[in-house]
Design a protein around this motif. Structure first.
Motif, PDB file in Angstrom:
ATOM      1  N   ILE A  86       0.833  -1.201   0.000  1.00 35.03           N
ATOM      2  CA  ILE A  86       0.000   0.000   0.000  1.00 35.03           C
ATOM      3  C   ILE A  86       0.865   1.248   0.000  1.00 35.03           C
ATOM      4  N   VAL A  87       1.965   1.226   0.725  1.00 33.91           N
ATOM      5  CA  VAL A  87       2.909   2.351   0.681  1.00 33.91           C
ATOM      6  C   VAL A  87       3.403   2.551  -0.753  1.00 33.91           C
ATOM      7  N   ASP A  88       3.667   1.458  -1.445  1.00 30.38           N
ATOM      8  CA  ASP A  88       4.133   1.556  -2.835  1.00 30.38           C
ATOM      9  C   ASP A  88       3.079   2.215  -3.726  1.00 30.38           C
ATOM     10  N   VAL A  89       1.803   1.935  -3.472  1.00 28.06           N
ATOM     11  CA  VAL A  89       0.735   2.594  -4.228  1.00 28.06           C
ATOM     12  C   VAL A  89       0.756   4.093  -3.967  1.00 28.06           C
ATOM     13  N   LEU A  90       0.891   4.476  -2.705  1.00 32.82           N
ATOM     14  CA  LEU A  90       0.930   5.899  -2.354  1.00 32.82           C
ATOM     15  C   LEU A  90       2.131   6.594  -2.989  1.00 32.82           C
ATOM     16  N   VAL A  91       3.273   5.942  -2.977  1.00 33.93           N
ATOM     17  CA  VAL A  91       4.477   6.507  -3.582  1.00 33.93           C
ATOM     18  C   VAL A  91       4.273   6.688  -5.084  1.00 33.93           C
ATOM     19  N   THR A  92       3.721   5.675  -5.719  1.00 31.44           N
ATOM     20  CA  THR A  92       3.599   5.672  -7.182  1.00 31.44           C
ATOM     21  C   THR A  92       2.483   6.590  -7.675  1.00 31.44           C
ATOM     22  N   GLU A  93       1.354   6.595  -6.970  1.00 31.49           N
ATOM     23  CA  GLU A  93       0.189   7.321  -7.461  1.00 31.49           C
ATOM     24  C   GLU A  93       0.123   8.760  -6.967  1.00 31.49           C
ATOM     25  N   SER A  94       0.583   9.026  -5.745  1.00 23.50           N
ATOM     26  CA  SER A  94       0.449  10.376  -5.184  1.00 23.50           C
ATOM     27  C   SER A  94       1.770  11.120  -5.079  1.00 23.50           C
ATOM     28  N   GLY A  95       2.888  10.456  -5.408  1.00 23.12           N
ATOM     29  CA  GLY A  95       4.186  11.115  -5.287  1.00 23.12           C
ATOM     30  C   GLY A  95       4.679  11.202  -3.853  1.00 23.12           C
ATOM     31  N   SER A  96       4.101  10.401  -2.969  1.00 19.74           N
ATOM     32  CA  SER A  96       4.542  10.384  -1.573  1.00 19.74           C
ATOM     33  C   SER A  96       5.966   9.865  -1.484  1.00 19.74           C
ATOM     34  N   SER A  97       6.720  10.400  -0.534  1.00 19.89           N
ATOM     35  CA  SER A  97       7.982   9.766  -0.187  1.00 19.89           C
ATOM     36  C   SER A  97       7.674   8.466   0.545  1.00 19.89           C
ATOM     37  N   VAL A  98       8.646   7.581   0.631  1.00 24.69           N
ATOM     38  CA  VAL A  98       8.450   6.333   1.371  1.00 24.69           C
ATOM     39  C   VAL A  98       8.147   6.652   2.839  1.00 24.69           C
ATOM     40  N   LEU A  99       8.837   7.658   3.378  1.00 28.58           N
ATOM     41  CA  LEU A  99       8.589   8.093   4.751  1.00 28.58           C
ATOM     42  C   LEU A  99       7.136   8.508   4.933  1.00 28.58           C
TER      43      LEU A  99
END
Length: 485
Positions: A86-99
Motif C-alpha cells: 500500500i505504501v508503494d501505491v501511495l508513492v507511485t500514485e500520489s508522489g509520496s515519499s516512502v517516509l
C-alpha cells in the motif's frame, strides 16, 4: 505493476463494476507521467445505486455491533499485512515519499483502532433527570444513516479513512468518492480491505467518478445525511451552501495559511529543524503544511540563514528512492500555477533567499525573504515547497500577524518559556496550535479541525461521535399525567 492498480473499477453494493460512461480517466504517476491505470468513469446512475444500496444496508449494519467490530478488526489486520504494498501505491500514485507513505498507513491503522472504541457508543441510552413528576427521560445515541465522503489527493488513504472508519463504527453506511488522481490509493485500496474483511454488500461503496458526470449529487442525494469533505475552502463553501439549503450536516476540513511563529527566546536550531519538516514533508502538499514563518526580528537573520542552508540539503527526486524527501507535485497544472504565483510575487518586488528550480515534475524549495503579510504572496495557500519568511518586531506582533488571515487550521509557536508558549498558543486563531513542534500533527483522539475559513466540525474520538450520530429524546410517563384541560 502493483496488484492494486488492477482495481480500476468502482466498488458498489459489494461488486467491482466498470464505469457506465464512455469516458476514461488515465491515472498517472506524477513523477514520470506513466499511466498506472485506465479508469472508466462511473455514471450518476451508478452513484444513485450506491446510495440506494447504502440506505438499504444501513439499519441491519447499525444493529450488529459484533459484526462492525469484526469487520474493522479484519481491516486493521489487512492494512498491517499489506502495508508495504500500500505504501508503494501511495508513492507511485500520489508522489509520496516512502517516509510519508508509511506515516500515512500508520495513521490509517491508528484511526481504525480508535474507531473500535466507538462501536458501543451508538444505541446507548442516557437517563436525564426530569422536573416533571413520574416521567423518565432517556436520550438515545443513533446513527445518522448514509454518510457521503469526499477526499482529496494529498493524503488520499488517510483523509478518506478518518471519515470512513468512525462512520462505519457508529452504525452508518458510507458512499465514498476519492479524487480520481489518487482513485486507487484513496478509494480502491480501502474497498479491497473492507471486501477482504467481509463487509456486507452496500455498507461501503467507493465510486470512481468526477464532477462533470455527477454534479452535486454527493451533496443533494436524498439518502446522504452528512457530507464529509476535505479540500479547498472554495469548494467547501459551495458544499456548505448547498447542504445548508437542504438542512444537511457537513464536516468540512478546508484550506490553511498556517503560521509557524518563532518568539524572541526560541531555540533556533530546534525551530529550524521543525520548520523544515513542517514545510517540506510531501512537498508542502498538506493542509497542515507551514505557509508562513514569522520570526522575531532579533532572531530573524540567524534563523533565515540556517533555514535556507537546511532547505538546500533536502534530497529530491524519484519518490521510490527511500532517501527522497521532496518528490513531484500532483500534476502539471499545479506546477504551472505555483510557478505563475512565484513570478507574480517576484514582479511585486518580493525577494528570494532561495530560488528553487523545476526538475521534471519536481519543484525544489523556494524561500521568500521579509515578506509583507498583507501581500498576495503571504495570503495564498501554496500547497507546494514555497514558503514566506516574515519579520515581527515583538512577540505580540508575531501573534497578530499569525492571526491576520482568513484561515485558521493549524499553527506552531516556538519559545523557551513553555507557559508563555501555551498562552500564545491559545491566542492564535486556529483549531490546533503546537508549542515547540511543527504544524503537521495528527492523533486519533484529539479534536482535529479548523476555525474561520479552514472549516467546521471536528474529527477524532470522541468529538466525531457527535458529528456522525444524532441524539433522540424518549420520555416515558410512568404514571398518568393530570392535564390542565
Amino acid at each position: 505493476m502493483n496488484q492494486y492498480f488492477s482495481l480500476n473499477k468502482s466498488y458498489i453494493n459489494g461488486e467491482w463494476v466498470a464505469g457506465e460512461t464512455d469516458r476514461v480517466y488515465n491515472d498517472l504517476n506524477p513523477f514520470d507521467d506513466t499511466v498506472l491505470a485506465n479508469i472508466s468513469i462511473a455514471s450518476k446512475a451508478q452513484l444513485d445505486s450506491a446510495f440506494e444500496s447504502a440506505n438499504t444496508a444501513q439499519k441491519e449494519w447499525a444493529k450488529n455491533a459484533e459484526l462492525r467490530k469484526t469487520v474493522i478488526e479484519k481491516a486493521i489486520a489487512y492494512f498491517k499485512e499489506h502495508q508495504q504494498e500500500i505504501v508503494d501505491v501511495l508513492v507511485t500514485e500520489s508522489g509520496s515519499s516512502v517516509l510519508k507513505g508509511n506515516v500515512e498507513v500508520s495513521f490509517v491503522i491508528a484511526d481504525l483502532e480508535e474507531s473500535l472504541k466507538m462501536i458501543d457508543k451508538v444505541g446507548t441510552v442516557k437517563t436525564v433527570e426530569s422536573a416533571i413528576p413520574d416521567k423518565l427521560n432517556k436520550v438515545y445515541r443513533l446513527p445518522l444513516g448514509v454518510i457521503a465522503s469526499i477526499s482529496p489527493f494529498n493524503f488520499p488513504l488517510y483523509l478518506s479513512m478518518r471519515t470512513i472508519a468512525p462512520a462505519l463504527a457508529l452504525g452508518n453506511t458510507v458512499v465514498h468518492k476519492a479524487d480520481l488522481q489518487t482513485g486507487i490509493s484513496g478509494g480502491s485500496v480501502i474497498a479491497k480491505a473492507f471486501e477482504e474483511a467481509g463487509i456486507p454488500a452496500g455498507v461501503f461503496s467507493s465510486i470512481l467518478t468526477d464532477i462533470p458526470e455527477i454534479g452535486d449529487t454527493m451533496i443533494t442525494h436524498p439518502h446522504s445525511k452528512l457530507i464529509s469533505f476535505t479540500g479547498s475552502t472554495g469548494v467547501g463553501k459551495h458544499i456548505g451552501k448547498v447542504a445548508g439549503e437542504m438542512l444537511k450536516r457537513t464536516a468540512l476540513e478546508l484550506g490553511g495559511n498556517n503560521p509557524f511563529v518563532v518568539l524572541k527566546d526560541a531555540d533556533i536550531e530546534q525551530a529550524v529543524k521543525a520548520a523544515i519538516m513542517g514545510k517540506f514533508l510531501h512537498q508542502g502538499q498538506i493542509c497542515m503544511s507551514i505557509n508562513r514563518i514569522i520570526v522575531h526580528e532579533d532572531l530573524y537573520e540567524e534563523f533565515a540563514s540556517k533555514f535556507v542552508e537546511r532547505a538546500k540539503q533536502i534530497p529530491y527526486g524519484n519518490p521510490k528512492d527511500p532517501s527522497t524527501i521532496i518528490g513531484p507535485l500532483i500534476n502539471h497544472a499545479q506546477i504551472d500555477k505555483v510557478l505563475g504565483y512565484i513570478e507574480e510575487a517576484k514582479a511585486e518586488g518580493n525577494e528570494l533567499l532561495l530560488e528553487g528550480q523545476r526538475v521534471g515534475n519536481i519543484l525544489t524549495p523556494f524561500i521568500f525573504d521579509n515578506v509583507d503579510n498583507a501581500s498576495s504572496l503571504a495570503r495564498r495557500e501554496f500547497f507546494s515547497p514555497v514558503v514566506s519568511l516574515i519579520k515581527a518586531s515583538t512577540d505580540e506582533e508575531a501573534i497578530e500577524i499569525a492571526n491576520d488571515t482568513e484561515y485558521g487550521l493549524t499553527s506552531s509557536v516556538f519559545t523557551s518559556d513553555l507557559a508563555i508558549g501555551e498562552e500564545m498558543a491559545v491566542l492564535i486563531e486556529a483549531g490546533m496550535t503546537h508549542v515547540n513542534d511543527q504544524t503537521v500533527n495528527c492523533l486519533s483522539n484529539i479534536p482535529f479541525g479548523g476555525m474561520k475559513g479552514s472549516g467546521m466540525g471536528r474529527f477524532g474520538n470522541p468529538w466525531i461521535i457527535d458529528e456522525f450520530t444524532q441524539a433522540k429524546w424518549v420520555s416515558v410517563q410512568v404514571k398518568p399525567m393530570n392535564y390542565p384541560f
